[in-house]
Design a protein around this motif. Structure first.
Motif, PDB file in Angstrom:
ATOM      1  N   VAL A  62     -48.594 -10.272   9.201  1.00  0.00           N
ATOM      2  CA  VAL A  62     -48.372 -11.884   8.975  1.00  0.00           C
ATOM      3  C   VAL A  62     -47.133 -12.116   9.226  1.00  0.00           C
ATOM      4  O   VAL A  62     -46.544 -13.162  10.017  1.00  0.00           O
ATOM      5  CB  VAL A  62     -49.008 -12.636   7.759  1.00  0.00           C
ATOM      6  N   ALA A  63     -46.032 -11.322   8.549  1.00  0.00           N
ATOM      7  CA  ALA A  63     -44.607 -11.922   8.663  1.00  0.00           C
ATOM      8  C   ALA A  63     -43.753 -10.575   8.243  1.00  0.00           C
ATOM      9  O   ALA A  63     -44.161  -9.701   7.327  1.00  0.00           O
ATOM     10  CB  ALA A  63     -44.248 -12.852   7.676  1.00  0.00           C
ATOM     11  N   ALA A  64     -42.636 -10.481   8.610  1.00  0.00           N
ATOM     12  CA  ALA A  64     -41.614  -9.289   8.219  1.00  0.00           C
ATOM     13  C   ALA A  64     -40.377 -10.051   8.113  1.00  0.00           C
ATOM     14  O   ALA A  64     -39.862 -10.740   9.254  1.00  0.00           O
ATOM     15  CB  ALA A  64     -41.508  -8.087   9.130  1.00  0.00           C
ATOM     16  N   LEU A  65     -39.767  -9.765   6.973  1.00  0.00           N
ATOM     17  CA  LEU A  65     -38.265 -10.436   6.987  1.00  0.00           C
ATOM     18  C   LEU A  65     -37.103  -9.426   6.548  1.00  0.00           C
ATOM     19  O   LEU A  65     -37.492  -8.336   5.677  1.00  0.00           O
ATOM     20  CB  LEU A  65     -38.368 -11.582   5.894  1.00  0.00           C
ATOM     21  N   GLU A  66     -35.893  -9.829   6.713  1.00  0.00           N
ATOM     22  CA  GLU A  66     -34.846  -9.162   6.532  1.00  0.00           C
ATOM     23  C   GLU A  66     -33.734 -10.131   5.762  1.00  0.00           C
ATOM     24  O   GLU A  66     -33.621 -11.365   6.292  1.00  0.00           O
ATOM     25  CB  GLU A  66     -33.634  -8.562   7.528  1.00  0.00           C
ATOM     26  N   PHE A  67     -33.335  -9.787   4.668  1.00  0.00           N
ATOM     27  CA  PHE A  67     -32.220 -10.315   3.955  1.00  0.00           C
ATOM     28  C   PHE A  67     -30.996  -9.724   3.758  1.00  0.00           C
ATOM     29  O   PHE A  67     -31.013  -8.569   3.025  1.00  0.00           O
ATOM     30  CB  PHE A  67     -32.878 -10.759   2.483  1.00  0.00           C
ATOM     31  N   LYS A  68     -29.961 -10.230   4.523  1.00  0.00           N
ATOM     32  CA  LYS A  68     -28.598  -9.469   4.596  1.00  0.00           C
ATOM     33  C   LYS A  68     -27.648 -10.130   4.059  1.00  0.00           C
ATOM     34  O   LYS A  68     -27.600 -11.540   3.975  1.00  0.00           O
ATOM     35  CB  LYS A  68     -28.404  -8.991   5.982  1.00  0.00           C
ATOM     36  N   PRO A 125     -46.686 -11.521  14.705  1.00  0.00           N
ATOM     37  CA  PRO A 125     -46.134 -11.897  13.223  1.00  0.00           C
ATOM     38  C   PRO A 125     -45.101 -12.830  13.439  1.00  0.00           C
ATOM     39  O   PRO A 125     -44.216 -12.986  14.503  1.00  0.00           O
ATOM     40  CB  PRO A 125     -45.676 -10.507  12.791  1.00  0.00           C
ATOM     41  N   TRP A 126     -44.643 -13.540  12.310  1.00  0.00           N
ATOM     42  CA  TRP A 126     -43.290 -14.361  12.245  1.00  0.00           C
ATOM     43  C   TRP A 126     -42.385 -13.242  11.693  1.00  0.00           C
ATOM     44  O   TRP A 126     -42.534 -12.509  10.743  1.00  0.00           O
ATOM     45  CB  TRP A 126     -43.738 -15.384  11.123  1.00  0.00           C
ATOM     46  N   LEU A 127     -41.243 -13.497  12.509  1.00  0.00           N
ATOM     47  CA  LEU A 127     -40.077 -12.307  12.052  1.00  0.00           C
ATOM     48  C   LEU A 127     -38.832 -13.412  11.556  1.00  0.00           C
ATOM     49  O   LEU A 127     -38.517 -14.334  12.336  1.00  0.00           O
ATOM     50  CB  LEU A 127     -39.807 -11.683  13.104  1.00  0.00           C
ATOM     51  N   GLY A 128     -38.337 -13.049  10.437  1.00  0.00           N
ATOM     52  CA  GLY A 128     -37.103 -14.040  10.069  1.00  0.00           C
ATOM     53  C   GLY A 128     -35.951 -12.994   9.550  1.00  0.00           C
ATOM     54  O   GLY A 128     -36.227 -11.900   9.101  1.00  0.00           O
ATOM     55  N   TRP A 129     -34.878 -13.604   9.772  1.00  0.00           N
ATOM     56  CA  TRP A 129     -33.547 -12.950   9.500  1.00  0.00           C
ATOM     57  C   TRP A 129     -32.638 -13.833   8.724  1.00  0.00           C
ATOM     58  O   TRP A 129     -32.113 -14.917   9.132  1.00  0.00           O
ATOM     59  CB  TRP A 129     -32.881 -12.314  10.592  1.00  0.00           C
ATOM     60  N   LEU A 130     -32.646 -13.548   7.366  1.00  0.00           N
ATOM     61  CA  LEU A 130     -31.589 -14.455   6.557  1.00  0.00           C
ATOM     62  C   LEU A 130     -30.234 -13.824   6.196  1.00  0.00           C
ATOM     63  O   LEU A 130     -30.286 -12.798   5.633  1.00  0.00           O
ATOM     64  CB  LEU A 130     -32.155 -15.051   5.309  1.00  0.00           C
ATOM     65  N   MET A 131     -29.143 -14.443   6.350  1.00  0.00           N
ATOM     66  CA  MET A 131     -27.803 -14.002   6.027  1.00  0.00           C
ATOM     67  C   MET A 131     -26.721 -14.511   5.073  1.00  0.00           C
ATOM     68  O   MET A 131     -26.654 -15.783   5.361  1.00  0.00           O
ATOM     69  CB  MET A 131     -27.147 -13.872   7.436  1.00  0.00           C
ATOM     70  N   LEU A 132     -26.400 -13.884   4.124  1.00  0.00           N
ATOM     71  CA  LEU A 132     -25.464 -14.765   3.274  1.00  0.00           C
ATOM     72  C   LEU A 132     -23.957 -13.963   3.480  1.00  0.00           C
ATOM     73  O   LEU A 132     -23.858 -12.734   3.452  1.00  0.00           O
ATOM     74  CB  LEU A 132     -25.895 -14.266   1.952  1.00  0.00           C
ATOM     75  N   LEU A 133     -23.195 -14.867   3.711  1.00  0.00           N
ATOM     76  CA  LEU A 133     -21.715 -14.320   4.048  1.00  0.00           C
ATOM     77  C   LEU A 133     -20.946 -15.117   3.093  1.00  0.00           C
ATOM     78  O   LEU A 133     -21.013 -16.063   2.794  1.00  0.00           O
ATOM     79  CB  LEU A 133     -21.497 -14.893   5.436  1.00  0.00           C
ATOM     80  N   GLU A 134     -19.838 -14.204   2.754  1.00  0.00           N
ATOM     81  CA  GLU A 134     -18.805 -14.758   2.058  1.00  0.00           C
ATOM     82  C   GLU A 134     -18.032 -15.763   2.716  1.00  0.00           C
ATOM     83  O   GLU A 134     -17.341 -15.355   3.737  1.00  0.00           O
ATOM     84  CB  GLU A 134     -18.119 -13.509   1.193  1.00  0.00           C
ATOM     85  N   ASP A 135     -17.664 -16.693   1.944  1.00  0.00           N
ATOM     86  CA  ASP A 135     -16.606 -17.886   2.350  1.00  0.00           C
ATOM     87  C   ASP A 135     -15.277 -17.400   1.936  1.00  0.00           C
ATOM     88  O   ASP A 135     -15.104 -17.784   0.690  1.00  0.00           O
ATOM     89  CB  ASP A 135     -17.271 -18.973   2.070  1.00  0.00           C
ATOM     90  N   CYS A 136     -14.429 -16.850   2.707  1.00  0.00           N
ATOM     91  CA  CYS A 136     -13.053 -16.705   2.418  1.00  0.00           C
ATOM     92  C   CYS A 136     -11.833 -16.648   3.551  1.00  0.00           C
ATOM     93  O   CYS A 136     -12.715 -16.882   4.969  1.00  0.00           O
ATOM     94  CB  CYS A 136     -13.387 -15.310   1.704  1.00  0.00           C
ATOM     95  N   PRO A 137     -10.898 -16.659   3.372  1.00  0.00           N
ATOM     96  CA  PRO A 137      -9.827 -16.655   4.752  1.00  0.00           C
ATOM     97  C   PRO A 137     -10.220 -15.808   5.704  1.00  0.00           C
ATOM     98  O   PRO A 137     -10.305 -15.926   6.892  1.00  0.00           O
ATOM     99  CB  PRO A 137      -8.678 -16.530   3.863  1.00  0.00           C
TER     100      PRO A 137
END
Length: 243
Positions: free
Chosen positions: A99-105, A145-157
């Motif tokens: 149904v779906a596969a996801l990546e959290f990076k 399938p539904w494919l998703g990629w979510l990215m969390l990035l540090e906010d810094c200079p």
């Protein structure tokens, strides 16, 4: 088809706070063993993105998918075309149908340059691999399938500062001129969807200080958490209605 997005903003804040809490705990443990590897071990130690797994897990349940079909810790391997298998961060399989596969990076400083290239190659390769595997019937009678990629990035200079590009032979595409790593991630995630390697992608930014309480920003509306979750929820609703 309506999609249930119950309390998704608060759940996202909890996921962001969990990320920083887990990183700090991992760093503290590793620092006692090897001060030189403290930050590296925290980033690669896993578990810091588990809050996002819980966020999506609850979304799927809220939209009618039984939890027994959601995999977040075991049975995460899917066949590839260019390699035997790829271990995803979340896999949804219902009665032998993918149904779906996801990546959290995620990525924090200080080394944004090499890590950005590695993340880019990983995302592009992963999307192309599973797309081709689906074409070659690796998932049997599964609909796409539904494919998703979510990215969390540090906010810094270092992540927001424009970065020079080298052009010894040919010009790079103009959208990359004078861009920061945060802007490059925005371009990458948008193009992953544009080129149909993924169905949706999301980009969240947060400072280390603000992230402790779950505060985050979304630099691009089309890469927001709401549209990411809504797209997955709609896909699951359509899938359940068709079986």
């Amino acid at each position: 088809m309506s999609v249930t997005l119950t309390d998704y903003e608060n759940r996202t804040r909890k996921a962001v706070a969990h990320y920083w809490k887990t990183l700090n705990e991992q760093s503290a443990r590793q620092a006692k063993q090897d001060a030189d590897r403290g930050r590296r071990s925290a980033v690669t130690g896993g578990k810091q993105m588990d809050g996002f797994c819980r966020l999506v897990n609850q979304l799927l349940i809220d939209n009618g998918l039984p939890e027994a079909h959601i995999y977040t810790s075991t049975k995460l391997e899917l066949p590839g075309y260019f390699r035997p298998t790829k271990k995803w961060d979340m896999v949804v399989v219902y009665e032998d149908m993918l149904v779906a596969a996801l990546e959290f990076k995620s990525q924090r400083g200080p080394s944004f340059g090499n890590n950005f290239n590695n993340r880019s190659e990983e995302a592009i390769g992963t999307g192309k691999d599973i797309e081709t595997a689906f074409r070659e019937k690796a998932f049997g009678a599964s609909p796409r399938p539904w494919l998703g990629w979510l990215m969390l990035l540090e906010d810094c200079p270092a992540s927001k500062r424009p970065v020079k590009v080298d052009e010894p032979h040919f010009d790079v595409f103009p959208e990359f001129w004078d861009t920061s790593y945060a802007q490059r991630y925005e371009l990458l995630l948008r193009k992953l969807v544009l080129e149909k390697l993924f169905d949706s992608s999301a980009l969240l930014l947060c400072t280390e200080a603000q992230g402790q309480s779950g505060d985050y920003t979304e630099p691009a509306r089309d890469l927001g958490v709401k549209q990411f979750l809504a797209g997955l929820g709609a896909h699951v609703g359509k899938f359940l209605a068709s079986i």
